[in-house]
Design a protein around this motif. Structure first.
Motif, PDB file in Angstrom:
ATOM      1  N   GLN A  54     -12.481 -28.093 -13.755  1.00  0.00           N
ATOM      2  CA  GLN A  54     -11.993 -29.123 -12.847  1.00  0.00           C
ATOM      3  C   GLN A  54     -12.926 -29.171 -11.643  1.00  0.00           C
ATOM      4  O   GLN A  54     -13.522 -28.161 -11.280  1.00  0.00           O
ATOM      5  CB  GLN A  54     -10.575 -28.787 -12.370  1.00  0.00           C
ATOM      6  CG  GLN A  54      -9.540 -28.696 -13.476  1.00  0.00           C
ATOM      7  CD  GLN A  54      -8.193 -28.284 -12.926  1.00  0.00           C
ATOM      8  OE1 GLN A  54      -7.655 -28.914 -12.027  1.00  0.00           O
ATOM      9  NE2 GLN A  54      -7.647 -27.193 -13.454  1.00  0.00           N
ATOM     10  N   GLU A  55     -13.033 -30.335 -11.015  1.00  0.00           N
ATOM     11  CA  GLU A  55     -13.822 -30.493  -9.794  1.00  0.00           C
ATOM     12  C   GLU A  55     -12.908 -31.091  -8.723  1.00  0.00           C
ATOM     13  O   GLU A  55     -12.916 -32.282  -8.483  1.00  0.00           O
ATOM     14  CB  GLU A  55     -15.050 -31.380 -10.049  1.00  0.00           C
ATOM     15  CG  GLU A  55     -15.998 -31.441  -8.870  1.00  0.00           C
ATOM     16  CD  GLU A  55     -17.262 -32.255  -9.149  1.00  0.00           C
ATOM     17  OE1 GLU A  55     -17.411 -32.825 -10.246  1.00  0.00           O
ATOM     18  OE2 GLU A  55     -18.104 -32.319  -8.241  1.00  0.00           O
ATOM     19  N   VAL A  62     -13.656 -25.313 -10.550  1.00  0.00           N
ATOM     20  CA  VAL A  62     -12.809 -24.193 -10.932  1.00  0.00           C
ATOM     21  C   VAL A  62     -12.645 -24.211 -12.449  1.00  0.00           C
ATOM     22  O   VAL A  62     -12.626 -25.277 -13.072  1.00  0.00           O
ATOM     23  CB  VAL A  62     -11.423 -24.225 -10.238  1.00  0.00           C
ATOM     24  CG1 VAL A  62     -11.555 -23.998  -8.743  1.00  0.00           C
ATOM     25  CG2 VAL A  62     -10.687 -25.508 -10.521  1.00  0.00           C
ATOM     26  N   LEU A  63     -12.558 -23.027 -13.022  1.00  0.00           N
ATOM     27  CA  LEU A  63     -12.280 -22.878 -14.442  1.00  0.00           C
ATOM     28  C   LEU A  63     -10.886 -22.307 -14.554  1.00  0.00           C
ATOM     29  O   LEU A  63     -10.574 -21.277 -13.939  1.00  0.00           O
ATOM     30  CB  LEU A  63     -13.293 -21.947 -15.101  1.00  0.00           C
ATOM     31  CG  LEU A  63     -14.643 -22.580 -15.405  1.00  0.00           C
ATOM     32  CD1 LEU A  63     -15.503 -22.598 -14.162  1.00  0.00           C
ATOM     33  CD2 LEU A  63     -15.330 -21.844 -16.505  1.00  0.00           C
ATOM     34  N   THR A  64     -10.033 -22.994 -15.313  1.00  0.00           N
ATOM     35  CA  THR A  64      -8.626 -22.619 -15.425  1.00  0.00           C
ATOM     36  C   THR A  64      -8.222 -22.484 -16.888  1.00  0.00           C
ATOM     37  O   THR A  64      -8.904 -22.979 -17.779  1.00  0.00           O
ATOM     38  CB  THR A  64      -7.728 -23.671 -14.748  1.00  0.00           C
ATOM     39  OG1 THR A  64      -7.926 -24.925 -15.405  1.00  0.00           O
ATOM     40  CG2 THR A  64      -8.050 -23.814 -13.273  1.00  0.00           C
ATOM     41  N   LYS A  65      -7.090 -21.825 -17.122  1.00  0.00           N
ATOM     42  CA  LYS A  65      -6.585 -21.639 -18.484  1.00  0.00           C
ATOM     43  C   LYS A  65      -5.898 -22.882 -19.033  1.00  0.00           C
ATOM     44  O   LYS A  65      -5.712 -23.001 -20.229  1.00  0.00           O
ATOM     45  CB  LYS A  65      -5.620 -20.454 -18.537  1.00  0.00           C
ATOM     46  CG  LYS A  65      -6.323 -19.128 -18.418  1.00  0.00           C
ATOM     47  CD  LYS A  65      -5.346 -17.991 -18.600  1.00  0.00           C
ATOM     48  CE  LYS A  65      -6.075 -16.667 -18.526  1.00  0.00           C
ATOM     49  NZ  LYS A  65      -5.176 -15.531 -18.690  1.00  0.00           N
ATOM     50  N   ALA A  67      -5.311 -27.354 -18.314  1.00  0.00           N
ATOM     51  CA  ALA A  67      -5.722 -28.536 -17.549  1.00  0.00           C
ATOM     52  C   ALA A  67      -4.758 -28.745 -16.374  1.00  0.00           C
ATOM     53  O   ALA A  67      -3.572 -28.419 -16.462  1.00  0.00           O
ATOM     54  CB  ALA A  67      -5.723 -29.760 -18.455  1.00  0.00           C
ATOM     55  N   ASN A  68      -5.264 -29.246 -15.275  1.00  0.00           N
ATOM     56  CA  ASN A  68      -4.479 -29.566 -14.080  1.00  0.00           C
ATOM     57  C   ASN A  68      -3.763 -28.362 -13.466  1.00  0.00           C
ATOM     58  O   ASN A  68      -2.703 -28.498 -12.874  1.00  0.00           O
ATOM     59  CB  ASN A  68      -3.482 -30.687 -14.378  1.00  0.00           C
ATOM     60  CG  ASN A  68      -4.181 -31.927 -14.876  1.00  0.00           C
ATOM     61  OD1 ASN A  68      -5.202 -32.331 -14.320  1.00  0.00           O
ATOM     62  ND2 ASN A  68      -3.676 -32.517 -15.938  1.00  0.00           N
ATOM     63  N   THR A  69      -4.354 -27.179 -13.616  1.00  0.00           N
ATOM     64  CA  THR A  69      -3.809 -25.981 -12.983  1.00  0.00           C
ATOM     65  C   THR A  69      -4.179 -26.007 -11.502  1.00  0.00           C
ATOM     66  O   THR A  69      -5.309 -26.377 -11.168  1.00  0.00           O
ATOM     67  CB  THR A  69      -4.405 -24.717 -13.640  1.00  0.00           C
ATOM     68  OG1 THR A  69      -4.067 -24.715 -15.020  1.00  0.00           O
ATOM     69  CG2 THR A  69      -3.895 -23.443 -12.998  1.00  0.00           C
ATOM     70  N   PRO A  70      -3.278 -25.608 -10.615  1.00  0.00           N
ATOM     71  CA  PRO A  70      -3.644 -25.546  -9.193  1.00  0.00           C
ATOM     72  C   PRO A  70      -4.866 -24.644  -8.983  1.00  0.00           C
ATOM     73  O   PRO A  70      -5.010 -23.624  -9.657  1.00  0.00           O
ATOM     74  CB  PRO A  70      -2.402 -24.940  -8.530  1.00  0.00           C
ATOM     75  CG  PRO A  70      -1.283 -25.204  -9.487  1.00  0.00           C
ATOM     76  CD  PRO A  70      -1.900 -25.210 -10.856  1.00  0.00           C
ATOM     77  N   THR A  71      -5.734 -25.051  -8.067  1.00  0.00           N
ATOM     78  CA  THR A  71      -6.987 -24.319  -7.872  1.00  0.00           C
ATOM     79  C   THR A  71      -6.778 -22.868  -7.437  1.00  0.00           C
ATOM     80  O   THR A  71      -7.610 -22.023  -7.721  1.00  0.00           O
ATOM     81  CB  THR A  71      -7.897 -25.026  -6.851  1.00  0.00           C
ATOM     82  OG1 THR A  71      -7.197 -25.150  -5.616  1.00  0.00           O
ATOM     83  CG2 THR A  71      -8.322 -26.389  -7.345  1.00  0.00           C
ATOM     84  N   ASN A  72      -5.663 -22.569  -6.781  1.00  0.00           N
ATOM     85  CA  ASN A  72      -5.430 -21.186  -6.368  1.00  0.00           C
ATOM     86  C   ASN A  72      -5.126 -20.273  -7.558  1.00  0.00           C
ATOM     87  O   ASN A  72      -5.080 -19.064  -7.410  1.00  0.00           O
ATOM     88  CB  ASN A  72      -4.322 -21.095  -5.313  1.00  0.00           C
ATOM     89  CG  ASN A  72      -2.979 -21.558  -5.827  1.00  0.00           C
ATOM     90  OD1 ASN A  72      -2.891 -22.417  -6.693  1.00  0.00           O
ATOM     91  ND2 ASN A  72      -1.921 -20.987  -5.287  1.00  0.00           N
ATOM     92  N   LEU A  73      -4.922 -20.849  -8.743  1.00  0.00           N
ATOM     93  CA  LEU A  73      -4.688 -20.056  -9.952  1.00  0.00           C
ATOM     94  C   LEU A  73      -5.906 -20.078 -10.882  1.00  0.00           C
ATOM     95  O   LEU A  73      -5.809 -19.710 -12.044  1.00  0.00           O
ATOM     96  CB  LEU A  73      -3.457 -20.576 -10.700  1.00  0.00           C
ATOM     97  CG  LEU A  73      -2.135 -20.502  -9.938  1.00  0.00           C
ATOM     98  CD1 LEU A  73      -1.010 -21.113 -10.761  1.00  0.00           C
ATOM     99  CD2 LEU A  73      -1.807 -19.060  -9.572  1.00  0.00           C
ATOM    100  N   ALA A  74      -7.031 -20.482 -10.368  1.00  0.00           N
ATOM    101  CA  ALA A  74      -8.248 -20.569 -11.172  1.00  0.00           C
ATOM    102  C   ALA A  74      -8.723 -19.183 -11.594  1.00  0.00           C
ATOM    103  O   ALA A  74      -8.542 -18.198 -10.869  1.00  0.00           O
ATOM    104  CB  ALA A  74      -9.344 -21.276 -10.391  1.00  0.00           C
ATOM    105  N   SER A  77     -14.382 -19.688  -9.829  1.00  0.00           N
ATOM    106  CA  SER A  77     -14.749 -20.849  -9.023  1.00  0.00           C
ATOM    107  C   SER A  77     -16.257 -20.842  -8.817  1.00  0.00           C
ATOM    108  O   SER A  77     -16.891 -19.783  -8.795  1.00  0.00           O
ATOM    109  CB  SER A  77     -14.025 -20.849  -7.679  1.00  0.00           C
ATOM    110  OG  SER A  77     -14.446 -19.758  -6.889  1.00  0.00           O
ATOM    111  N   ILE A  78     -16.805 -22.044  -8.679  1.00  0.00           N
ATOM    112  CA  ILE A  78     -18.227 -22.217  -8.386  1.00  0.00           C
ATOM    113  C   ILE A  78     -18.311 -23.196  -7.220  1.00  0.00           C
ATOM    114  O   ILE A  78     -17.881 -24.335  -7.332  1.00  0.00           O
ATOM    115  CB  ILE A  78     -18.997 -22.760  -9.603  1.00  0.00           C
ATOM    116  CG1 ILE A  78     -18.857 -21.801 -10.789  1.00  0.00           C
ATOM    117  CG2 ILE A  78     -20.472 -22.978  -9.243  1.00  0.00           C
ATOM    118  CD1 ILE A  78     -19.410 -22.339 -12.094  1.00  0.00           C
TER     119      ILE A  78
END
Length: 165
Positions: A54-55, A62-65, A67-74, A77-78
């Motif tokens: 996600q951007e 952020v890379l998440t488990k 789709a549409n996961t809150p960024t604090n649960l990533a 991150s890059i």
């Protein structure tokens, strides 16, 4: 008519000599060969098909488990925005180290990997791995702080990271 007896011919295949098998290299498999590739205007990297990119902000990924996961649960991150401390590579390294305790570092071909624990304040004591990669005069930051057990995956992501220009 009397059936004729059948003679079976057997062939023994010799096994390879030990010297042949010992010197034959075993091809190494690439653990990232079935991964997806994400490309931005500054870089590309490979990531497992079990993660989503996600951007949420321009040049912050952020890379998440899911789709549409809150960024604090990533998971990872890059940050390629090159803002504030990240606008200067040396400052980014210095400020990153200032915020950590129990630090270990590893020099990378184009940067540094810093492991440690978050110092006093929010997230205190959390294990973290940060790679700072030189980009122009600044630093692109790749971080994993939610699951220190994923350090191998972090290293594989980092290994696939390539600048596009």
């Amino acid at each position: 008519i009397t059936p004729q007896p059948t003679t079976l011919k057997t062939t023994t295949i010799p096994s390879p000599s030990p010297s042949l098998t010992a010197s034959s290299p075993t091809p190494k498999s690439d653990p990232t060969s079935n991964w997806k590739i994400y490309t931005s205007s500054k870089f590309s990297f490979k990531y497992p098909p079990t993660l989503y990119v996600q951007e949420p902000d321009k040049d912050f990924f952020v890379l998440t488990k899911a789709a549409n996961t809150p960024t604090n649960l990533a998971e990872f991150s890059i940050d390629a925005r090159l803002l504030n401390n990240y606008s200067n590579y040396s400052t980014a390294v210095e400020k990153t180290k200032e915020g950590l305790t129990d630090i270990t570092t590893e020099v990378l071909p184009n940067g540094i990997k810093i492991k440690g624990k978050v110092g006093p304040g929010y997230g205190e004591g959390t294990s973290i791995v940060i790679a700072l990669l030189k980009y122009n005069q600044g630093a692109i930051s790749m971080e994993n702080s939610t699951n220190p057990l994923q350090e191998d995956l972090f290293s594989q992501l980092l290994y696939t990271f390539k600048f596009t220009n």
